[in-house]
Design an enzyme around this catalytic site. Structure first.
Site, PDB file in Angstrom:
ATOM      1  N   HIS A 136       0.846  -1.199   0.000  1.00 49.03           N
ATOM      2  CA  HIS A 136       0.000   0.000   0.000  1.00 49.03           C
ATOM      3  C   HIS A 136       0.883   1.252   0.000  1.00 49.03           C
ATOM      4  O   HIS A 136       0.589   2.233  -0.684  1.00 49.03           O
ATOM      5  CB  HIS A 136      -0.942  -0.004   1.208  1.00 49.03           C
ATOM      6  CG  HIS A 136      -1.823  -1.227   1.254  1.00 49.03           C
ATOM      7  ND1 HIS A 136      -2.474  -1.656   2.373  1.00 49.03           N
ATOM      8  CD2 HIS A 136      -2.126  -2.141   0.280  1.00 49.03           C
ATOM      9  CE1 HIS A 136      -3.152  -2.764   2.107  1.00 49.03           C
ATOM     10  NE2 HIS A 136      -2.947  -3.078   0.844  1.00 49.03           N
TER      11      HIS A 136
ATOM     12  N   CYS B  70      11.430  -3.212 -23.340  1.00 48.96           N
ATOM     13  CA  CYS B  70      10.666  -2.017 -22.939  1.00 48.96           C
ATOM     14  C   CYS B  70      10.897  -1.587 -21.488  1.00 48.96           C
ATOM     15  O   CYS B  70      11.187  -0.425 -21.230  1.00 48.96           O
ATOM     16  CB  CYS B  70       9.172  -2.252 -23.143  1.00 48.96           C
ATOM     17  SG  CYS B  70       8.733  -2.367 -24.875  1.00 48.96           S
TER      18      CYS B  70
ATOM     19  N   LYS C 235      11.336 -13.880 -21.057  1.00 53.11           N
ATOM     20  CA  LYS C 235      10.173 -14.665 -20.636  1.00 53.11           C
ATOM     21  C   LYS C 235       9.902 -15.734 -21.678  1.00 53.11           C
ATOM     22  O   LYS C 235      10.523 -15.756 -22.748  1.00 53.11           O
ATOM     23  CB  LYS C 235       8.952 -13.779 -20.421  1.00 53.11           C
ATOM     24  CG  LYS C 235       8.446 -13.086 -21.679  1.00 53.11           C
ATOM     25  CD  LYS C 235       7.180 -12.317 -21.354  1.00 53.11           C
ATOM     26  CE  LYS C 235       6.654 -11.644 -22.601  1.00 53.11           C
ATOM     27  NZ  LYS C 235       5.447 -10.872 -22.354  1.00 53.11           N
TER      28      LYS C 235
END
Ligand code: NAD
Length: 407
Positions: free
Chosen positions: A222, A273, A331
């Site tokens: 948070h 990216c 990936k």
């Protein structure tokens, strides 16, 4: 059920009011006389919308009271919930002295003959936020020392983090985002299930440490969200862009932005990216005086993770050991190795840094990289330190795997 609640602050008095409103009997224990007096007069010990009414009703029905000192109150209790404070210590760690004090008083109370003769154990649930390992290393030894070999027969130890927010605490108590119940061996607690009956929320029954770390993970996340939002807000403001409009676009993306995507611990980020654009945002932020400390830390955090994975992969390896790296791209199912030629300080392909570090340590590496079209000349495209490594297609990979197994 009869339930004791230690600590009548925001968490404890909300729990007291909510649990009593469900028809249970509640006894509160707090060292602060003013809080005990408030509860015994049917008032909420803290300011929390709606809590006065809940406590007044339970008090009028004779289902809630409080004491400053524990005597025989635990004898008849099914559950004791500990909600005492864990404020920051001088070194930043939690001050565990209130937890230790409360636990000692519970252990003392459970040492009497009546407690020793209990037919069913007292479920002792901690709700205060505390470092993983606290239940096993601080609390259980205190209980064990007082109760000896019968400790497990007398006490069922539980860690049950609290997710309420002040000002909406009652609504949050009955509608939590999740319920997490940690026990010594990760098995479900029937008493805690009974306490949570009627509350609809995903339930996680886990070990004590997984339950204990939950609040640290949630609260830090948070904090990251707030800090990130404000950093982006500062950049937008300094560029004369509407931060509100940018936020609308950002939060509308529930597929990649506000979702579980990119939250699973695993490999470092890479590709053509993320590193490039994070670096560029860092530049823009510096250029506009936006002081984005969180964004500035991202690349370094990613490098730290590569180093961590390198140490994990090479721990105990002798120089000259043979390692087969299966997959080189950032990936699955992509052949994107762009930017490999750009000899930047940090490689955008995370594994290249790992391979380079291994080669420098004298580890003998082989790399499998799937899609055939990229295989040609791959050795030349990767920087010098690793350009001589053997690169395999699927057939070659199988042979290499076999050789590695036999090595
Ligand atoms: P608080 O300071 O409001 O209340 C703690 C209470 O414990 C005090 O009334 C204090 O007098 C009492 N106490 C201290 N030692 C005691 C002892 N030996 N025996 C009995 N009572 C004792 O704290 P809080 O905000 O209710 O938080 C309690 C815990 O819950 C903390 O660990 C906190 O991090 C965690 N938590 C708080 C919130 C929140 O929104 N406040 C939410 C989730 C978790």
């Amino acid at each position: 059920m009869k339930i004791a609640i230690f600590g009548l602050g925001y968490v404890g008095s909300t729990a007291a009011g909510c649990i009593a409103s469900q028809g249970h009997s509640v006894i509160g224990i707090d060292v602060a006389e003013a809080k005990v007096k408030a509860l015994n007069e049917g008032r909420a010990p803290v300011h929390e919308p709606g809590l006065d009414a809940l406590i007044a009703r339970a008090h009028a029905q004779g289902r809630i009271s409080a004491v400053t000192r524990l005597d025989d109150e635990l004898d008849e209790c099914d559950i004791a919930i500990v909600c005492v404070g864990t404020p920051s210590g001088v070194d930043g760690s939690h001050n565990m002295s209130y937890i230790a004090q409360a636990t000692r008083s519970i252990a003392r109370a459970l040492s009497n003959d009546r407690a020793q003769a209990r037919k069913r154990p007292l479920t002792l649930a901690y709700r205060s936020t505390m470092r993983p390992g606290s239940c096993e290393n601080i609390i259980w030894p205190i209980i064990g020392q007082a109760l000896g070999e019968r400790a497990k027969e007398i006490v069922e130890l539980v860690y049950n983090p609290e997710f309420l927010r002040e000002a909406s605490a009652i609504e949050d108590y009955f509608n939590p985002p999740k319920i997490v119940i940690g026990t010594l061996d990760g098995t479900p607690s029937a008493r805690m299930a009974a306490l949570n009956e009627g509350i609809e929320a995903p339930m996680f029954e886990v070990g004590l440490r997984e339950a204990e770390i939950t609040k640290f993970v949630d609260n830090s996340w948070h904090a990251v969200k707030v800090a990130f939002a404000n950093e982006i807000g500062r950049v937008c403001q300094n560029l004369g862009i509407s931060a509100k409009a940018v936020h609308e676009i950002f939060k509308s993306d529930t597929k990649l932005n506000i979702s579980a995507y990119y939250t699973r611990p695993g490999g470092p980020f890479g590709g053509s990216c993320l590193p490039k654009d994070v670096r560029a945002l860092q530049y823009i932020a510096a250029d506009t005086g936006s002081a984005t400390h969180l964004v500035d830390a991202l690349i370094r955090s990613n490098e730290a993770h590569k180093h961590h994975q390198f140490l994990e992969a090479t721990g105990g390896l002798e120089p000259g050991a043979k390692v087969l790296l299966v997959g080189l791209a950032f990936k699955l199912d992509t052949d994107d190795l762009r930017e490999l030629l750009a000899r930047q300080l940090y490689s955008p392909v995370p594994w290249v840094d790992t391979v380079r570090a291994m080669v420098e340590r004298g580890v003998s590496m082989a790399i499998e990289f799937g899609p055939g079209k990229v295989l040609a000349g791959l050795g030349k495209r990767i920087d010098k330190a690793i350009e001589t490594l053997p690169v395999y297609d699927q057939a070659g990979l199988n042979r290499a795997l076999e050789a590695t197994r036999n090595a």
